[in-house]
Design a protein around this motif. Structure first.
Motif, PDB file in Angstrom:
ATOM      1  N   ALA A  69      -4.133  -5.807   4.302  1.00 18.40           N
ATOM      2  CA  ALA A  69      -4.976  -4.698   4.785  1.00 18.40           C
ATOM      3  C   ALA A  69      -6.279  -5.194   5.402  1.00 18.40           C
ATOM      4  CB  ALA A  69      -5.260  -3.729   3.642  1.00 18.40           C
TER       5      ALA A  69
ATOM      6  N   PHE B  44      -6.866  -1.198   0.467  1.00 21.48           N
ATOM      7  CA  PHE B  44      -6.370  -0.485  -0.721  1.00 21.48           C
ATOM      8  C   PHE B  44      -7.298  -0.618  -1.912  1.00 21.48           C
ATOM      9  CE2 PHE B  44      -2.333   0.779   0.836  1.00 21.48           C
ATOM     10  CZ  PHE B  44      -2.050  -0.121   1.830  1.00 21.48           C
ATOM     11  N   ARG B  45      -7.902  -1.835  -2.020  1.00 19.68           N
ATOM     12  CA  ARG B  45      -8.642  -2.110  -3.273  1.00 19.68           C
ATOM     13  C   ARG B  45     -10.123  -2.358  -3.011  1.00 19.68           C
ATOM     14  NH1 ARG B  45      -3.692  -3.868  -3.130  1.00 19.68           N
ATOM     15  NH2 ARG B  45      -2.273  -3.026  -4.687  1.00 19.68           N
TER      16      ARG B  45
ATOM     17  N   HIS C 279       6.648  -4.330   3.871  1.00 20.84           N
ATOM     18  CA  HIS C 279       6.443  -3.131   3.054  1.00 20.84           C
ATOM     19  C   HIS C 279       6.767  -1.855   3.805  1.00 20.84           C
ATOM     20  CE1 HIS C 279       3.476  -5.333   0.145  1.00 20.84           C
ATOM     21  NE2 HIS C 279       4.744  -5.635  -0.073  1.00 20.84           N
TER      22      HIS C 279
ATOM     23  N   THR D 288      -5.738 -10.492   2.505  1.00 19.99           N
ATOM     24  CA  THR D 288      -4.979  -9.899   1.393  1.00 19.99           C
ATOM     25  C   THR D 288      -5.582 -10.352   0.073  1.00 19.99           C
ATOM     26  OG1 THR D 288      -2.784  -9.619   0.396  1.00 19.99           O
ATOM     27  CG2 THR D 288      -3.239 -11.750   1.404  1.00 19.99           C
ATOM     28  N   SER D 289      -5.545  -9.436  -0.910  1.00 17.99           N
ATOM     29  CA  SER D 289      -6.217  -9.703  -2.194  1.00 17.99           C
ATOM     30  C   SER D 289      -5.374 -10.573  -3.111  1.00 17.99           C
ATOM     31  CB  SER D 289      -6.517  -8.367  -2.893  1.00 17.99           C
ATOM     32  OG  SER D 289      -5.296  -7.682  -3.152  1.00 17.99           O
TER      33      SER D 289
ATOM     34  N   GLU E 178     -13.521 -12.347   1.024  1.00 17.80           N
ATOM     35  CA  GLU E 178     -14.048 -12.938  -0.225  1.00 17.80           C
ATOM     36  C   GLU E 178     -12.907 -13.705  -0.884  1.00 17.80           C
ATOM     37  OE1 GLU E 178     -15.053  -9.211  -1.889  1.00 17.80           O
ATOM     38  OE2 GLU E 178     -12.965  -8.594  -1.936  1.00 17.80           O
TER      39      GLU E 178
ATOM     40  N   ALA F  98     -12.081 -11.196   9.319  1.00 17.24           N
ATOM     41  CA  ALA F  98     -10.911 -11.668  10.078  1.00 17.24           C
ATOM     42  C   ALA F  98     -11.189 -11.655  11.580  1.00 17.24           C
ATOM     43  CB  ALA F  98      -9.719 -10.782   9.760  1.00 17.24           C
TER      44      ALA F  98
END
Ligand code: APR
Length: 231
Positions: free
Chosen positions: A12, A23-24, A108, A175-176, A202, A218
């Motif tokens: 994301a 999302f997070r 996904h 991506t996390s 991060e 990014a």
């Protein structure tokens, strides 16, 4: 090491600068909804109208956003790279395609696609998708958003595993590292001897497994990296 074959995982974070919420993050998409309410098969069975409406809104929002420099840079790399290259996106937006990427897949699912829960046919879908919409292939009123819900099998896992096994370089962008199997790809890549690079706003839950992590946006990091690769 000579780099011939590249696998690029995106999340994301690569679409954040296009205005699509992650999302997070603090304004995360799930903040408006509990995941349990919109992204699993039980939710779809329990409240199809809520789930279909949630994805209708996200599908409609695609008309308001554009690819950003990170998507455009990856498309440039895809067009120019002489070796194997595969962009594996966790994202369900179509910004990689609209930027011109060709060698890519959505693990996904995709907002602009509908899946028939009866016959499994997937068809391009850009309009609202009310519950009970009939499938054009089998006629059953079973079309659903073509989104891989938690607990469901992601698409193209064999193709992804084969590409990672052949990769000389595995890159993760935005991506996390919170969701498997995508979060485990870096370990598979290392196991096969690939170099590994993470670019993220991060440090992530997977940073430990990357040989190198570049922190930043990014839209700034990816064009610079592509210039480096094509330089
Ligand atoms: N540039 C780079 N990275 C960014 C940017 C940016 N401009 N903005 C945010 N990020 C980073 C965040 O720091 C975070 O680590 O992008 C990451 C986004 O993480 P998530 O919101 O967890 O999204 P993602 O990793 O793609 O989620 C994986 O979880 O909810 C499921 O199926 C859904 O595909 C999704 C999967």
């Amino acid at each position: 090491m000579d780099i011939a074959n590249i696998v690029i995982l995106t999340g994301a974070g690569i679409s954040a600068e296009s205005g699509i919420a992650t999302f997070r993050g603090p304004d995360g998409l799930w903040n408006g909804h509990r995941v349990e309410d919109v992204c699993n098969p039980e939710a779809l069975a329990r409240d199809p109208a809520l789930v279909h409406h949630f994805y209708d809104a996200r599908r409609a929002a695609l008309d308001e956003v554009e690819p950003n420099p990170a998507h455009l840079a990856l498309a440039r790399l895809d067009a120019a790279w002489p070796g194997e290259l595969l962009i594996v996106t966790q994202n369900v937006d179509d910004l990689h395609e609209r930027a011109g990427a060709r060698r890519m897949l959505h693990m996904h699912g995709e907002l602009r696609s509908a899946l028939c829960a009866a016959c499994g046919v997937r068809e391009r879908w850009t309009a609202p998708l009310p519950p009970g919409t009939p499938c054009h292939a089998c006629g059953q009123p079973m079309l659903r958003p073509d989104i891989v819900f938690f607990g469901e099998m992601p698409y193209a896992m064999e193709r992804i595993d084969e590409a990672i096994a052949r990769a000389d370089l595995f890159v993760s962008i935005g991506t996390s590292g919170a969701v498997y199997p995508a979060a485990g790809f870096v370990r598979t890549a290392r196991h096969h001897g690939a170099a590994t690079l993470e670019m993220n706003l991060e440090p992530s839950a997977a940073s430990f497994f990357f040989a190198e992590t570049r922190t930043g946006a990014a839209g700034t990091l990816v064009p610079a990296w592509v210039d480096q690769m094509l330089g």
